[in-house]
Design an enzyme around this catalytic site. Structure first.
Site, short mmCIF file in Angstrom:
data_model
loop_
_atom_site.label_atom_id
_atom_site.label_comp_id
_atom_site.label_asym_id
_atom_site.label_seq_id
_atom_site.Cartn_x
_atom_site.Cartn_y
_atom_site.Cartn_z
N ALA A 219 2.90 -11.92 -16.40
CA ALA A 219 1.34 -11.72 -16.48
C ALA A 219 1.22 -12.22 -17.91
CB ALA A 219 1.08 -10.30 -16.25
N HIS B 163 -30.88 -14.17 -32.59
CA HIS B 163 -31.35 -13.27 -31.53
C HIS B 163 -31.89 -13.97 -30.50
CE1 HIS B 163 -32.34 -9.83 -29.12
NE2 HIS B 163 -33.54 -10.08 -29.09
P1 NAD Z 1 4.08 -15.75 -22.30
O1 NAD Z 1 5.02 -15.51 -23.10
O2 NAD Z 1 2.60 -15.89 -22.42
O3 NAD Z 1 4.15 -14.63 -20.98
C1 NAD Z 1 5.36 -14.39 -20.46
C2 NAD Z 1 5.23 -13.03 -19.59
O4 NAD Z 1 6.51 -13.01 -18.67
C3 NAD Z 1 5.34 -11.95 -20.64
O5 NAD Z 1 4.38 -10.94 -20.37
C4 NAD Z 1 6.71 -11.30 -20.21
O6 NAD Z 1 7.05 -10.06 -20.64
C5 NAD Z 1 6.88 -11.68 -18.89
N1 NAD Z 1 8.22 -12.01 -18.32
C6 NAD Z 1 9.29 -12.38 -18.95
N2 NAD Z 1 10.65 -12.32 -18.32
C7 NAD Z 1 10.07 -12.04 -17.11
C8 NAD Z 1 10.70 -11.55 -15.88
N3 NAD Z 1 12.10 -11.83 -15.68
N4 NAD Z 1 10.15 -10.92 -14.92
C9 NAD Z 1 8.77 -10.50 -15.06
N5 NAD Z 1 8.34 -10.85 -16.30
C10 NAD Z 1 8.74 -11.44 -17.13
O7 NAD Z 1 4.48 -17.08 -21.45
P2 NAD Z 1 3.65 -18.18 -20.48
O8 NAD Z 1 2.71 -17.42 -19.97
O9 NAD Z 1 4.94 -18.77 -19.72
O10 NAD Z 1 3.29 -18.98 -21.49
C11 NAD Z 1 4.12 -19.74 -22.47
C12 NAD Z 1 3.25 -19.88 -23.80
O11 NAD Z 1 2.34 -21.16 -23.49
C13 NAD Z 1 2.12 -18.97 -24.08
O12 NAD Z 1 3.07 -17.82 -24.87
C14 NAD Z 1 1.53 -19.72 -25.22
O13 NAD Z 1 2.15 -19.87 -26.43
C15 NAD Z 1 1.22 -21.05 -24.43
N6 NAD Z 1 0.05 -21.02 -23.81
C16 NAD Z 1 -1.05 -20.95 -24.13
C17 NAD Z 1 -2.10 -20.90 -23.48
C18 NAD Z 1 -3.40 -20.68 -24.37
O14 NAD Z 1 -3.61 -20.75 -25.22
N7 NAD Z 1 -4.59 -20.30 -23.53
C19 NAD Z 1 -2.35 -21.08 -22.27
C20 NAD Z 1 -1.14 -21.31 -21.63
C21 NAD Z 1 0.25 -21.07 -22.37
#
Ligand code: NAD
Ligand code: FAD
Length: 480
Positions: free
Chosen positions: A191, A457
């Protein structure tokens, strides 16, 4: 191999970090080459990296299409706008997204031409002595040499050993941006930012979306008050987010002519299974450094495979720099932009610096989530004295007039100096509003400074004004 070609600067990777570095270096009069291995959906070279091809840009295109569809069904009614049998054609939506991607990846090629940057299409490898070899897509290899080499290799999705990507049923962002129809049941592991954004896209289009998150807390990186509001809104939208859910296995099974994925996970109640048509694995990304460095370059990788750099993105090897997702710091396109520019300027003898403490974060869900600086839980943990002002969008006329009253703005300032330490927002349009916090922090502003600045505003930015006033308990539009 053809004769060695010489440059002032060679950039490996034409993603946000690499193309910014290349363009700025060329603007500063340096003879620049930029190498990229990626191909677009049409099999032709596509510059712009993850961001333009399979990240920021295509995800925002789909978020916008799905938001229009969702609002037509759920929001327009209160404005008196009704329509019968609203339909979404997924093929048209994906085609629109592909057109936007092509426009922007093609735009980088045009910018390279305009700035006289020499592009090389293929896989680059750093050799000792600032030599770079490029294995081009036609199979030939060229050798380049430069006074400075900038490594901007970016990142790849992390694959779980028990949920291998097959491009069909178990996918990463690349697959989830290209489903040909809305899956009936979509499972998401993680998530985080990708899980929430792409989960939202397909939920709005009608998929039943279940998100399995290993951690017990929702959006642990965000301020917990903001995360709580966001979680409540996502629940209302029907996103089923299961916290503390540890996935241990997946199995692809045949179901008639189709296939489905059975996911086994354990939560506080014990072992469970979830059966879905498509599974998105979004558990983070890792630096794409495989094969980037030949033996003997002296460039070091840390335990997570990231290139080790100092505060100025220098690797410690003469003339070798690294920027963007392949080095420490948040994996965000705009962080890469700034590092690319800073390194090009340092190479040209100018001052260049990136303040990692004021990089804004935005999650483009509905409501949007954004922040800059420290969260309340971080300040508590480090023992910094602070004060807080919050203000709800429900009391902001513009947000209510737009029919989007969910969310709030939270300003955190130092207890004694009043300097702004963080700004956290959830609500409509906060992807733009957060920059007021970035600007205030960069200018070393106080909550009182923000409170004394006139805000038009009715605008959404009044929520920042009132939250800043609330820090010293003088917000006008709520009880303090
Ligand atoms: P993320 O680090 O945002 O989230 C990964 C999630 O997966 C974490 O909450 C983690 O606890 C969970 N997780 C890890 N291993 C797990 C498992 N085995 N089972 C269940 N949950 C698990 O990573 P992401 O969503 O893959 O995105 C990667 C990166 O890409 C982001 O951290 C960000 O830097 C970048 N990104 C940015 C944007 C934005 O700026 N809007 C959008 C998309 C991606
Ligand atoms: P990349 O964009 O990964 O680019 C690196 C490039 O280098 C690639 O084209 C790769 O093919 C090439 N390359 C790598 N190694 C070599 C080699 N040896 N030889 C030749 N070429 C090579 N960030 C945001 O700020 N906002 C967002 O809204 C956002 N949304 C995202 C949505 C998704 C689905 C994903 C996956 C990511 C998103 N991100 C977002 C993160 C953002 O895409 C990355 O932070 C950003 O692309 C990193 O830029 P970069 O230049 O470091 O690397």
């Amino acid at each position: 191999m053809s004769e060695q070609q010489n440059f002032d600067v060679i950039v490996i990777g034409a993603g946000p970090a690499g193309y910014h570095a290349a363009i700025r270096a060329a603007q500063l009069g340096l003879k620049t080459a930029c190498i990229d291995a990626a191909l677009g959906k049409d099999g032709k070279p596509a510059l712009g990296g993850t961001c333009l091809r399979v990240g920021c840009v295509p995800s925002k295109a789909l978020l916008d299409s799905s938001r229009q569809y969702y609002n037509l069904q759920h929001l327009f009614g209160e404005h008196g706008i009704t329509t019968k049998d609203a339909k979404i054609d997924v093929g048209t939506m994906i085609g629109r997204k592909d057109k936007i991607v092509k426009q922007f990846t093609g735009g980088i090629a045009m910018l390279f031409k305009a700035n006289k940057i020499t592009p090389f299409y293929g896989f680059g490898q750093l050799q000792p002595g600032n030599v770079v070899t490029v294995k081009q897509h036609d199979g030939s290899t060229v050798e380049l040499k430069a006074t400075n080499v900038i490594l901007a290799a970016g990142s790849d999705s992390i694959e779980l050993p028990f949920a291998k990507f097959d491009g069909e049923n178990i996918v990463d962002n690349v697959g989830a941006l290209d489903f040909t129809e809305t899956p009936k049941r979509l499972g998401v592991i993680g998530a985080g930012v990708i899980g929430l954004e792409l989960g939202s896209v397909w939920k709005r289009l009608g998929a039943e979306v279940t998100v399995l998150e290993a951690l017990p807390d929702f959006l642990a990186a965000a301020d917990s008050e903001i995360a709580k509001v966001a979680a409540k809104e996502f629940k209302k939208q029907g996103l089923d987010i299961k916290l503390g859910a540890k996935v241990s296995n997946t199995e692809i099974k045949s179901k008639g002519k189709a296939k489905e994925v059975v996911v086994t996970y354990t939560d506080a109640e014990g072992e469970k299974t979830l059966t879905v048509d498509k599974l998105l694995v979004s558990v983070g990304r890792r630096a794409a450094t495989k094969g980037l460095l030949a033996d003997g370059t002296g460039v070091k990788l840390d335990a997570r495979g990231m290139i080790e750099v100092d505060a100025h993105c220098h690797t410690g090897v003469n003339g070798v720099w690294a920027v963007g997702d392949c080095v420490r710091g948040p994996m965000l396109a705009h962080k890469g932009f700034e590092e690319g520019i800073a390194v090009a300027e340092l190479i040209a003898g100018l001052p260049g610096h990136v303040n990692l403490d004021t990089i804004p974060w935005v999650i483009y869900t509905e409501p949007e989530i954004a922040w800059v600086g420290k969260t309340e839980q971080q300040l508590k943990a480090e023992g910094t004295p602070y004060k807080v002002g919050t203000f709800p969008f429900a009391a902001i006329a513009r947000a209510v007039a737009m029919g989007e009253p969910a969310g709030l703005v939270k300003v955190i300032a130092h207890e004694e100096t009043d300097l702004i330490l963080g700004m956290h927002l959830v609500g409509v349009g906060v992807s733009e509003l957060v920059h007021e916090g970035v600007l205030a922090m960069e200018f070393k502003g106080s909550a009182d400074d923000l409170a004394r600045i006139c805000h038009a505003h009715p605008t959404l930015s009044e929520a920042i004004h009132d939250a800043a006033m609330a820090v010293s308990k003088r917000a006008i539009h709520k009880a303090n």
